[in-house]
Design a protein around this motif. Structure first.
Motif, PDB file in Angstrom:
ATOM      1  N   GLY A   1      46.514  35.247-122.242  1.00 50.91           N
ATOM      2  CA  GLY A   1      46.812  35.118-120.827  1.00 50.91           C
ATOM      3  C   GLY A   1      47.069  36.466-120.162  1.00 50.91           C
ATOM      4  N   THR A   2      47.738  37.352-120.879  1.00 45.41           N
ATOM      5  CA  THR A   2      47.998  38.685-120.329  1.00 45.41           C
ATOM      6  C   THR A   2      46.709  39.476-120.217  1.00 45.41           C
ATOM      7  N   TYR A   3      45.836  39.342-121.212  1.00 41.19           N
ATOM      8  CA  TYR A   3      44.521  39.986-121.127  1.00 41.19           C
ATOM      9  C   TYR A   3      43.755  39.477-119.903  1.00 41.19           C
ATOM     10  N   ASP A   4      43.737  38.158-119.699  1.00 39.82           N
ATOM     11  CA  ASP A   4      43.029  37.594-118.545  1.00 39.82           C
ATOM     12  C   ASP A   4      43.608  38.116-117.232  1.00 39.82           C
ATOM     13  N   TYR A   5      44.935  38.222-117.162  1.00 43.74           N
ATOM     14  CA  TYR A   5      45.573  38.753-115.953  1.00 43.74           C
ATOM     15  C   TYR A   5      45.112  40.184-115.692  1.00 43.74           C
ATOM     16  N   MET A   6      45.095  40.991-116.734  1.00 43.24           N
ATOM     17  CA  MET A   6      44.698  42.391-116.573  1.00 43.24           C
ATOM     18  C   MET A   6      43.248  42.517-116.124  1.00 43.24           C
ATOM     19  N   ARG A   7      42.366  41.744-116.717  1.00 42.63           N
ATOM     20  CA  ARG A   7      40.952  41.832-116.359  1.00 42.63           C
ATOM     21  C   ARG A   7      40.720  41.419-114.906  1.00 42.63           C
ATOM     22  N   LEU A   8      41.493  40.420-114.431  1.00 44.95           N
ATOM     23  CA  LEU A   8      41.331  39.941-113.063  1.00 44.95           C
ATOM     24  C   LEU A   8      41.939  40.910-112.052  1.00 44.95           C
ATOM     25  N   ASN A   9      43.119  41.418-112.353  1.00 46.52           N
ATOM     26  CA  ASN A   9      43.856  42.208-111.370  1.00 46.52           C
ATOM     27  C   ASN A   9      43.678  43.717-111.511  1.00 46.52           C
ATOM     28  N   HIS A  10      43.164  44.163-112.649  1.00 43.04           N
ATOM     29  CA  HIS A  10      42.968  45.593-112.863  1.00 43.04           C
ATOM     30  C   HIS A  10      41.602  45.830-113.506  1.00 43.04           C
ATOM     31  N   PRO A  11      40.544  45.495-112.768  1.00 46.98           N
ATOM     32  CA  PRO A  11      39.196  45.600-113.334  1.00 46.98           C
ATOM     33  C   PRO A  11      38.760  47.032-113.609  1.00 46.98           C
TER      34      PRO A  11
ATOM     35  N   GLU B   1      38.222  30.108-128.360  1.00 43.94           N
ATOM     36  CA  GLU B   1      36.929  29.435-128.247  1.00 43.94           C
ATOM     37  C   GLU B   1      35.769  30.396-128.508  1.00 43.94           C
ATOM     38  N   GLY B   2      35.990  31.335-129.427  1.00 40.87           N
ATOM     39  CA  GLY B   2      34.946  32.285-129.776  1.00 40.87           C
ATOM     40  C   GLY B   2      34.789  33.455-128.824  1.00 40.87           C
ATOM     41  N   ARG B   3      35.698  33.555-127.844  1.00 44.29           N
ATOM     42  CA  ARG B   3      35.661  34.659-126.889  1.00 44.29           C
ATOM     43  C   ARG B   3      36.785  35.642-127.237  1.00 44.29           C
ATOM     44  N   LEU B   4      36.397  36.870-127.497  1.00 45.92           N
ATOM     45  CA  LEU B   4      37.373  37.884-127.865  1.00 45.92           C
ATOM     46  C   LEU B   4      38.207  38.260-126.651  1.00 45.92           C
ATOM     47  N   LYS B   5      39.525  38.227-126.791  1.00 47.00           N
ATOM     48  CA  LYS B   5      40.423  38.592-125.696  1.00 47.00           C
ATOM     49  C   LYS B   5      40.754  40.085-125.768  1.00 47.00           C
ATOM     50  N   SER B   6      39.696  40.866-125.874  1.00 46.86           N
ATOM     51  CA  SER B   6      39.813  42.309-125.938  1.00 46.86           C
ATOM     52  C   SER B   6      38.470  42.891-125.538  1.00 46.86           C
ATOM     53  N   ASP B   7      38.492  43.962-124.761  1.00 45.10           N
ATOM     54  CA  ASP B   7      37.239  44.601-124.353  1.00 45.10           C
ATOM     55  C   ASP B   7      36.653  45.464-125.462  1.00 45.10           C
ATOM     56  N   LEU B   8      37.471  45.824-126.436  1.00 48.98           N
ATOM     57  CA  LEU B   8      37.037  46.618-127.573  1.00 48.98           C
ATOM     58  C   LEU B   8      37.482  45.933-128.852  1.00 48.98           C
ATOM     59  N   LEU B   9      36.647  45.985-129.888  1.00 47.81           N
ATOM     60  CA  LEU B   9      37.032  45.505-131.209  1.00 47.81           C
ATOM     61  C   LEU B   9      37.454  46.732-132.007  1.00 47.81           C
ATOM     62  N   THR B  10      38.764  46.902-132.175  1.00 53.28           N
ATOM     63  CA  THR B  10      39.294  48.128-132.757  1.00 53.28           C
ATOM     64  C   THR B  10      39.797  47.885-134.171  1.00 53.28           C
ATOM     65  N   ALA B  11      39.784  48.938-134.964  1.00 54.81           N
ATOM     66  CA  ALA B  11      40.243  48.849-136.349  1.00 54.81           C
ATOM     67  C   ALA B  11      40.969  50.133-136.722  1.00 54.81           C
ATOM     68  N   HIS B  12      42.070  49.986-137.462  1.00 57.02           N
ATOM     69  CA  HIS B  12      42.780  51.122-138.040  1.00 57.02           C
ATOM     70  C   HIS B  12      42.364  51.220-139.504  1.00 57.02           C
ATOM     71  N   LEU B  13      41.726  52.316-139.854  1.00 62.23           N
ATOM     72  CA  LEU B  13      41.187  52.491-141.198  1.00 62.23           C
ATOM     73  C   LEU B  13      41.753  53.771-141.803  1.00 62.23           C
TER      74      LEU B  13
END
Length: 607
Positions: free
Chosen positions: A452-462, A478-490
């Protein structure tokens, strides 16, 4: 009025180095009236038994010590301990009181439309303020202000102000509470040592007085731009006490020029209270902002009331658009590889942070990930000037609960208000490695909050890219990533293992890449639809991660690891880290001088 010579620095020489190009106050907005700094020596008392409120110290108290503002409670306690061996140690909760006298300059507020406002750059974590023994409420109406990373203000009631000497009393409290935003400061959950740091609380940034109009534009600005249609939207905040029809005028000019390229004038009917208003302007000739060409423009906004009273603010901005499309990050429509580095400034002065920023650029970086900390806002302005991309993060709580989520969201809202105009800020992280969201894999309520916080940010701070939980355990709904980047700490010191991890990441494996699964919640099938970013790697020299700790060996290992990154369809990487801090001995920059400990350009890319 006195000149603000050294308010947010440790000495006057440092102030001279920044005055030429940066706001002397830790905020994005400039007002035409010169502020009166209240930095310096204050009366001070520790209240470790928390008796001050019941004892009504705000009415009058014999303070046994003095302390320099800004400065941390921990530093004051250390100084007191040196002088008195029986000084109590930092316990579960610490309370400190500060008090000083001030006078309002005679040439301020000679008309009924003016108010005197006091602003605190930041205090941690709970702050109460009294004027001449009377309690004040913040402009937002808070009796107690919570948060330690952003500024907050009080309008001083005229009926409480004395003509000559006034008394300002401040009570600041903090604790080891794991449910409040802490970043990497120790708590009940994570004790000091290793990657967890000393607490830093109290009067951590400057405090100042300034005259403001009772009907005015607040020191807040959000900027949303598009490189395609060349429109720029300005979100301003008005605060008025007298309803009526106001005139709002916006003037845009290139930074350093007095020749406007656009002017907009509108009528704005306003009721009493606070209102957010968007005004969109077409700027067809405005050059885009980028690391290669950090073109900046100045916005001057004026609000004129029915009585003719004028309130003015000024800020700089840049026209830029950042997007995540397929496997790449795009800046102004062009793909850009993120050559990043992790930065934890800790208690560094502004002068030191400035040296660090220039050193990170010399390493070849075009992005700095400011790790779960709120910093002096002038660093954002410096990044705008330098052309350095910034990845900022909400300082995390250390436990997952309804209260910690509420505190986390409140901290995010406070931060967004103050740094929304900077073109350098392109990425926000909500959480890091599950800190404060440890149950994200098994608790649907936690995942719903993150989504929900991700959705708020995308709507209000594009204008921003948003990362839900950096490192691993990203949320899928539902198979939708709630992140604009898929990040990994390696983290691995072995080149062969490094290559295997990068291959698995690029192939879309969820398991066997990072410490935890990359994605949790509903199944997510990676097919290259989201950019991959290795947002932490290296750590060479830090004992827990292994690898070479001599300069030559570390430089060779970094160069080899960087080559492997660029041979794969990865959109960016963030090396850990810029400077060593406390127990983390893995920096590439000497903290005091800013000297590089590895060859220049080692973290840069040619692709």
């Amino acid at each position: 009025m006195s000149t603000p010579e050294y308010g947010f620095t440790r000495d006057r020489e440092e102030a001279g180095a920044v005055r030429d190009y940066l706001n002397p106050l830790p905020r994005s907005i400039v007002r035409p009236d010169e502020p009166e700094l209240l930095d310096g020596e204050w009366k001070f008392a520790l209240d470790l038994e928390d008796r001050g409120l019941a004892g009504r110290w705000y009415l009058g108290h014999a303070y046994p010590q003095t302390a320099t503002w800004p400065g941390s409670i921990e530093a004051h306690m250390a100084a007191a301990k040196d002088a008195q061996q029986n000084t109590p140690a930092w316990q579960d909760r610490v309370v400190a009181w500060y008090e000083r006298e001030f006078t309002v300059p005679e040439d301020w507020c000679d008309d009924a439309g003016c108010l005197v406002q006091v602003t605190f750059g930041a205090c941690g974590y709970e702050t109460r303020v009294w004027l001449n023994g009377r309690p004040l409420r913040t402009v937002e109406g808070e009796e107690v202000h919570f948060g330690e990373y952003t500024s907050f203000s009080y309008e001083l009631p005229p009926e409480l102000l004395r003509r000559r000497v006034n008394r300002l009393t401040v009570r600041i409290a903090d604790s080891m509470d794991a449910e409040i935003p802490r970043g990497k400061q120790q708590s009940h959950v994570y004790k000091r040592g290793g990657i967890w740091y000393q607490t830093y609380t109290g009067a951590v940034r400057s405090v100042w007085l300034e005259p403001v109009q009772r009907n005015r534009l607040r020191s807040r600005l959000d900027v949303v731009s598009s490189y395609r249609d060349r429109f720029v939207a300005f979100d301003l905040t008005t605060r008025v006490q007298d309803p009526g029809v106001y005139a709002l005028k916006l003037v845009v000019a290139p930074r350093g020029s007095e020749q406007p390229i656009a002017v907009s004038e509108v009528e704005l009917p306003l009721e009493a209270g606070q209102k957010r208003q968007r005004v969109t302007m077409e700027l067809p000739d405005a050059a885009p902002w980028s690391p290669a060409a950090p073109s900046l423009y100045t916005l001057v906004a004026q609000l004129t009331g029915p009585d003719g009273g004028v309130s003015q603010i000024e800020a700089h901005f840049g026209r830029r658009t950042v997007e995540a499309r397929g496997r790449s990050v795009y800046l102004n429509g062009e793909p850009i590889y993120l050559d990043g580095i992790l930065y934890q400034p800790g208690t560094a002065s502004f002068e030191e942070m400035g040296r660090h920023m220039h050193a990170m650029k010399a390493l070849g970086c075009n992005l700095v990930r400011v790790h779960i900390a709120g910093i002096d806002p002038r660093i954002y302005a410096l990044a705008d000037e330098m052309g350095m991309l910034l990845w900022v993060e909400v300082p995390s709580p250390h436990s997952s609960s309804q209260r910690s989520r509420e505190n986390h969201y409140a901290e995010l809202m406070r931060m967004l208000v103050h740094i929304g105009s900077h073109p350098s800020v392109v990425i926000w992280s909500l959480y890091n490695e599950d800190w404060g969201a440890q149950d994200i894999a098994g608790n649907e309520e936690t995942r719903r909050y993150v989504a929900g916080t991700y959705d708020y940010m995308r709507l209000n701070h594009p204008q921003l890219l948003v990362v839900d939980n950096d490192g691993w355990n990203h949320v899928s709904m539902e198979g939708r990533l709630k992140s604009d980047l898929l990040t990994a700490h390696l983290y691995t010191p072995e080149l062969e293992r490094w290559s295997e991890l990068l291959d698995r990441l690029a192939e879309g494996h969820n398991e066997g890449v990072a410490v935890q699964p990359l994605v949790v919640g509903d199944p997510f099938f990676y097919r290259g639809q989201v950019p991959l970013v290795v947002s932490e790697w290296g750590g060479f020299g830090f004992a827990d991660y292994g690898g070479p700790d001599d300069r030559e060996g570390r430089a060779a290992r970094i160069a080899a690891f960087k080559r492997e990154l660029r041979e794969r369809p990865i959109a960016g990487d963030v090396y850990t880290q810029a400077t060593s801090i406390e127990d983390e001995e893995n920096g590439l920059i000497e903290p005091g001088s800013g000297e590089l400990l590895v060859p220049a350009g080692i973290l840069g890319s040619r692709g």
